[in-house]
Motif scaffolding. Structure first.
Motif, PDB file in Angstrom:
ATOM      1  N   ARG A   1       0.688  -1.135   0.140  1.00 43.29           N
ATOM      2  CA  ARG A   1       0.069  -0.020  -0.046  1.00 43.29           C
ATOM      3  C   ARG A   1       0.906   1.360   0.045  1.00 43.29           C
ATOM      4  O   ARG A   1       0.692   2.286  -0.756  1.00 43.29           O
ATOM      5  N   GLU A   2       1.861   1.176   0.723  1.00 40.97           N
ATOM      6  CA  GLU A   2       2.689   2.442   0.867  1.00 40.97           C
ATOM      7  C   GLU A   2       3.720   2.805  -0.440  1.00 40.97           C
ATOM      8  O   GLU A   2       3.991   3.868  -0.758  1.00 40.97           O
ATOM      9  N   THR A   3       3.982   1.731  -1.154  1.00 38.24           N
ATOM     10  CA  THR A   3       4.452   2.106  -2.598  1.00 38.24           C
ATOM     11  C   THR A   3       3.367   1.996  -3.598  1.00 38.24           C
ATOM     12  O   THR A   3       4.066   1.997  -4.901  1.00 38.24           O
ATOM     13  N   ASN A   4       2.221   2.015  -3.267  1.00 32.71           N
ATOM     14  CA  ASN A   4       1.175   2.132  -4.280  1.00 32.71           C
ATOM     15  C   ASN A   4       1.215   1.112  -5.491  1.00 32.71           C
ATOM     16  O   ASN A   4       0.878   1.249  -6.400  1.00 32.71           O
ATOM     17  N   SER A   5       1.578  -0.109  -5.047  1.00 35.37           N
ATOM     18  CA  SER A   5       1.780  -1.088  -5.924  1.00 35.37           C
ATOM     19  C   SER A   5       0.537  -1.621  -6.319  1.00 35.37           C
ATOM     20  O   SER A   5      -0.415  -1.825  -5.528  1.00 35.37           O
ATOM     21  N   LYS A   6       0.343  -2.150  -7.435  1.00 38.79           N
ATOM     22  CA  LYS A   6      -0.969  -2.755  -7.731  1.00 38.79           C
ATOM     23  C   LYS A   6      -1.080  -4.139  -7.442  1.00 38.79           C
ATOM     24  O   LYS A   6      -0.275  -5.071  -8.144  1.00 38.79           O
ATOM     25  N   ARG A   7      -2.118  -4.366  -6.710  1.00 42.01           N
ATOM     26  CA  ARG A   7      -2.154  -5.611  -6.478  1.00 42.01           C
ATOM     27  C   ARG A   7      -2.195  -6.913  -7.298  1.00 42.01           C
ATOM     28  O   ARG A   7      -1.804  -7.669  -7.499  1.00 42.01           O
ATOM     29  N   GLU A   8      -2.864  -6.353  -8.613  1.00 44.90           N
ATOM     30  CA  GLU A   8      -3.174  -7.440  -9.889  1.00 44.90           C
ATOM     31  C   GLU A   8      -1.843  -7.600 -10.375  1.00 44.90           C
ATOM     32  O   GLU A   8      -1.720  -8.722 -11.259  1.00 44.90           O
ATOM     33  N   ASN A   9      -0.562  -6.984 -10.039  1.00 45.50           N
ATOM     34  CA  ASN A   9       0.579  -7.122 -10.587  1.00 45.50           C
ATOM     35  C   ASN A   9       1.471  -7.909  -9.735  1.00 45.50           C
ATOM     36  O   ASN A   9       2.713  -8.183 -10.245  1.00 45.50           O
ATOM     37  N   LEU A  10       0.950  -8.356  -8.674  1.00 38.00           N
ATOM     38  CA  LEU A  10       1.869  -9.063  -7.483  1.00 38.00           C
ATOM     39  C   LEU A  10       1.136 -10.417  -7.438  1.00 38.00           C
ATOM     40  O   LEU A  10      -0.032 -10.750  -7.670  1.00 38.00           O
ATOM     41  N   PHE A  11       2.069 -11.442  -6.994  1.00 41.22           N
ATOM     42  CA  PHE A  11       1.641 -12.765  -6.589  1.00 41.22           C
ATOM     43  C   PHE A  11       2.025 -12.894  -5.184  1.00 41.22           C
ATOM     44  O   PHE A  11       3.244 -12.920  -4.793  1.00 41.22           O
ATOM     45  N   ILE A  12       1.112 -13.198  -4.498  1.00 38.34           N
ATOM     46  CA  ILE A  12       1.461 -13.506  -3.035  1.00 38.34           C
ATOM     47  C   ILE A  12       1.097 -15.030  -2.651  1.00 38.34           C
ATOM     48  O   ILE A  12       0.079 -15.234  -2.779  1.00 38.34           O
ATOM     49  N   THR A  13       2.120 -15.376  -2.085  1.00 37.47           N
ATOM     50  CA  THR A  13       2.064 -16.946  -1.419  1.00 37.47           C
ATOM     51  C   THR A  13       1.987 -16.602   0.160  1.00 37.47           C
ATOM     52  O   THR A  13       2.895 -15.883   0.938  1.00 37.47           O
ATOM     53  N   SER A  14       0.918 -17.498   0.686  1.00 36.81           N
ATOM     54  CA  SER A  14       1.203 -17.829   2.054  1.00 36.81           C
ATOM     55  C   SER A  14       0.759 -19.207   2.434  1.00 36.81           C
ATOM     56  O   SER A  14       0.548 -19.754   1.713  1.00 36.81           O
ATOM     57  N   LYS A  15       0.823 -19.612   3.876  1.00 34.15           N
ATOM     58  CA  LYS A  15       0.831 -20.799   4.344  1.00 34.15           C
ATOM     59  C   LYS A  15      -0.047 -20.995   5.421  1.00 34.15           C
ATOM     60  O   LYS A  15       0.047 -19.975   6.468  1.00 34.15           O
ATOM     61  N   VAL A  16      -0.720 -22.019   5.640  1.00 36.22           N
ATOM     62  CA  VAL A  16      -1.393 -22.572   6.542  1.00 36.22           C
ATOM     63  C   VAL A  16      -0.305 -23.588   7.476  1.00 36.22           C
ATOM     64  O   VAL A  16       0.134 -24.372   7.015  1.00 36.22           O
ATOM     65  N   SER A  17      -0.169 -23.275   8.848  1.00 38.44           N
ATOM     66  CA  SER A  17       0.619 -24.008   9.592  1.00 38.44           C
ATOM     67  C   SER A  17       0.083 -25.209   9.985  1.00 38.44           C
ATOM     68  O   SER A  17      -1.274 -25.677  10.027  1.00 38.44           O
ATOM     69  N   PRO A  18       0.853 -26.203  10.247  1.00 40.28           N
ATOM     70  CA  PRO A  18       0.445 -27.606  10.484  1.00 40.28           C
ATOM     71  C   PRO A  18      -0.523 -27.887  11.686  1.00 40.28           C
ATOM     72  O   PRO A  18      -1.271 -28.928  11.562  1.00 40.28           O
ATOM     73  N   GLU A  19      -0.427 -27.104  12.645  1.00 42.89           N
ATOM     74  CA  GLU A  19      -1.599 -27.248  13.702  1.00 42.89           C
ATOM     75  C   GLU A  19      -2.708 -26.755  13.333  1.00 42.89           C
ATOM     76  O   GLU A  19      -3.718 -26.793  14.337  1.00 42.89           O
ATOM     77  N   HIS A  20      -2.905 -26.040  12.093  1.00 48.22           N
ATOM     78  CA  HIS A  20      -4.304 -25.340  11.905  1.00 48.22           C
ATOM     79  C   HIS A  20      -4.938 -26.228  10.575  1.00 48.22           C
ATOM     80  O   HIS A  20      -5.574 -25.764   9.743  1.00 48.22           O
ATOM     81  N   LEU A  21      -4.585 -27.547  10.648  1.00 37.49           N
ATOM     82  CA  LEU A  21      -5.108 -28.403   9.423  1.00 37.49           C
ATOM     83  C   LEU A  21      -6.306 -29.114   9.467  1.00 37.49           C
ATOM     84  O   LEU A  21      -6.911 -29.671   8.527  1.00 37.49           O
ATOM     85  N   ASP A  22      -7.218 -28.758  10.645  1.00 43.17           N
ATOM     86  CA  ASP A  22      -8.516 -29.321  10.744  1.00 43.17           C
ATOM     87  C   ASP A  22      -9.404 -28.526  10.034  1.00 43.17           C
ATOM     88  O   ASP A  22      -8.932 -27.294   9.719  1.00 43.17           O
TER      89      ASP A  22
END
Length: 277
Positions: A70-91
């Motif tokens: 947001r601070e750099t005014n980067s366009k969300r559609e031009n970015l690729f965001i990867t995140s992960k769910v932790s193993p204790e949250h797999l239910d």
């Protein structure tokens, strides 16, 4: 920058990892300034793939990524965001909660790629994927993947996922080729799955192998750039180095443009074999 394209998805060969951004296993607000500077540098240099996890600084890394975008005014559609769910949250229910929390911290409507961070003994993988598939159907997640999965678990994940498994994120670098030996790399290359190599220059602080140093000199590059170039010279391999140093962030990005000869790749492939034996 070089790219890999699978399943109508194109990803840069080199992205930006966020382990230690904002802390390690818990938030460290004293690092916010240097973390924010690193993220701003990466965005300004041209990184478009940012890899994080709910575990990284207990979610604070996600907060800082969203803020930097947001601070750099980067366009969300031009970015690729990867995140992960932790193993204790797999239910089943926990997967939804984890995803919603990540979206809230990122202040985003969707995550491009969502991974199971680590396998866990006794985990109910079918139930985890039942939730993940629903998140894809709802548009909260665009693509699915796994991390630190062996070949058996990777194949099981493929059978449970309603959409293609995009990647298996694993430790892979010149001195550590355990995921070559266990067959994961070859399987991924043959089945349109990206190997995302994390900690690709973890050996930055140790003595540089002589072969690596000689090839670096020949290219007027750093040994760590050559280590990254070696990784991304391989089909279906991308990587996510991280640094707080703006110079290293730039060097890591530029490493994708280094072309190694077949002879240099052969030498690097064999440079650590004696150490492994």
């Amino acid at each position: 920058m070089k790219y890999e394209t699978i399943h109508n998805l194109t990803l840069p060969k080199i992205g930006f990892g966020t382990w230690k951004i904002g802390g390690e296993s818990s938030p460290d607000l004293t690092t916010d300034s240097v973390s924010t500077t690193a993220l701003h540098s990466a965005l300004e240099i041209g990184y478009t793939h940012f890899d994080t996890a709910e575990y990284d600084a207990a979610g604070h890394a996600e907060e800082l990524i969203g803020r930097a975008i947001r601070e750099t005014n980067s366009k969300r559609e031009n970015l690729f965001i990867t995140s992960k769910v932790s193993p204790e949250h797999l239910d089943y229910d926990d997967v939804f909660t984890s995803c919603e929390n990540s979206l809230r911290r990122l202040k985003m409507e969707y995550i491009d790629l969502y991974l199971i961070h680590w396998p866990r003994v006794g985990m109910n993988l079918p139930e985890a994927f039942r939730a993940l598939n629903k998140l894809v159907q709802a548009g909260k997640i665009k693509h699915l993947g796994v991390s630190n999965f062996n070949l058996k678990l990777l194949k099981q994940s493929q059978s449970l996922s309603e959409t293609p498994i995009i990647t298996n994120q694993v430790p892979y670098r010149l001195p550590d080729q355990s995921y070559v030996k266990n067959g994961v790399l070859e399987y991924c290359q043959q089945n349109d799955i990206l190997v995302t190599a994390y900690s690709p220059v973890k050996f930055r602080s140790v003595r540089v192998n002589k072969t690596l140093g000689e090839i670096a000199n020949a290219h007027s590059a750093t040994p760590f750039q050559i280590a990254l170039a070696w990784l991304v010279s391989q089909p279906r391999v991308i990587t996510i180095p991280m640094s707080f140093n703006p110079q290293h962030i730039r060097e890591n990005f530029d490493a994708a443009d280094i072309s190694l000869s077949a002879d240099e790749i052969h030498k690097l492939n064999n440079a650590w074999k004696k150490d492994d034996e």
